[in-house]
Design an enzyme around this catalytic site. Sequence first.
Site: not given
Length: 493
Positions: A174, A249, A283, A384
Amino acid sequence: MDRAWARFTRLAIVAATDTETFESTSPADGETIGVFPRQGPGDVDRAVEAAKEAYEHWRLVPAPKRGEILFAFARLLEQEKASLTDLMTHEMGKVRAEAGGDVQEAIDITYYMAGEGRRLFGQTTPSELPDKWNMSVRMPIGVVGAITPWNFPIAIPSWKLIPALVCGNTIVLKPATDTPALAARFVELLHEAGIPEGVVNIVYGGGGSVGDRMARHPDIRVITLTGSRETGVKVLEAGAETLKHVHLELGGKNAIIVMDDADLDLAVDGIVWSAFGTSGQRCTAASRVIAHERVYDALQKRLVDAVEALRLGPGWEDATDIGPVINGAALERIHEYTHVGVGEGAKLLTGGEIASGGDLGKGFFYRPTIFGDVDPQMRIAQEEIFGPTTALIKVRDFDEAIRVSNGIKFGLSSSIFTRDVNKAFRAMRDLVAGITYVNAGTIGAEVHLPFGGAKDTGNGHREAGQAALDVFTEWKSVYVDYSGKLQRAQIDD
């Protein structure tokens, strides 16, 4: 549209005749890249069934032969690197050099993992009993569900799919709804390389329908996700229902430490590349800079000067330094964090605004932003942002720098600039992160080392390197007794 990827529009319309569709558009200028079916749980079920059926054949293909197919795929990626790079600058928005690096990472990991077809090493050990042989072997697990993000739309699918395939698993992929054309081309090239029908299947759609069904499907035995912490928790909870192997992750809030003995020019280069490469949408992006008080002012001035010289624009233009962010929602979120930082009392040194002048108004551009006088507990130093924003934090000494760097919930990447070898080694030991760089920024992973992080960055697994094989295999211990009699281990005579 006269570009090579215009065919994705036609192909997707045919495939989605009685289905709701969505468009993939360029974040730089709104150009339509393609039209794709917005699929749902039923499509996931069909893809899983195809993958299950293909698994019974694919797992029996000798691993060296699987590796040969992946070598062919790596060569196709090399041949198609320019066209994939161009497509990425349009669909995802990366500048050309970074987009080419994304594709190169896929090439590198594919060559590396294809070689595992001739290795996939287990262990042999002596037995405690005579005339007995002990060994362990890696076994494939079954159907793997891979949920991939938009920020590395070729590299990250390769990190997940290639080790899974060489180990003998089959795939349901996906991709992010922001970059479906790149995913479609990736899967198409796998098939061109010789991956059999049903071994790799792609389903387009959102996380609430496609992703959730994948996480709960009883016949998907491994789920691998790169995404936000919040999504990771949901996938982990859903996967627990069927005791899936779950590889996560997740996020990062990475810091670059600049000590008072650092090469400041080198540090500035590392900060600019790490904080503003991919428009900060990594990230591993350096969204914090922790500077020793003796060099804080000099570093701040050099950094602001360097950032204000950066040019915003479409990724396909060679003069562009920073491309757009991925979509309007991201643009609004990044700008909201600017308001948060100002409201918390941080000093806005540069940027902090949506860039809308001229052709920039056609896309989602945000001026690279630096905050000064940031307290380590401010939200802009803890959360973040995933955009072109970094926060400067002043510290008194090395020990405080380490405490501040570690004082967040994430633990992906870390960095220190220093000429002191003792401080460098202490940082390598004491920074709580999956990756530590010395005299380099927080980005630039190589495919032969593990990639992943500590704390809320994931759940302990790693991508790339030998560690990736552990995500996609089960260990089987094998005992061969050729003594001709019953021998009982761990039983006293």
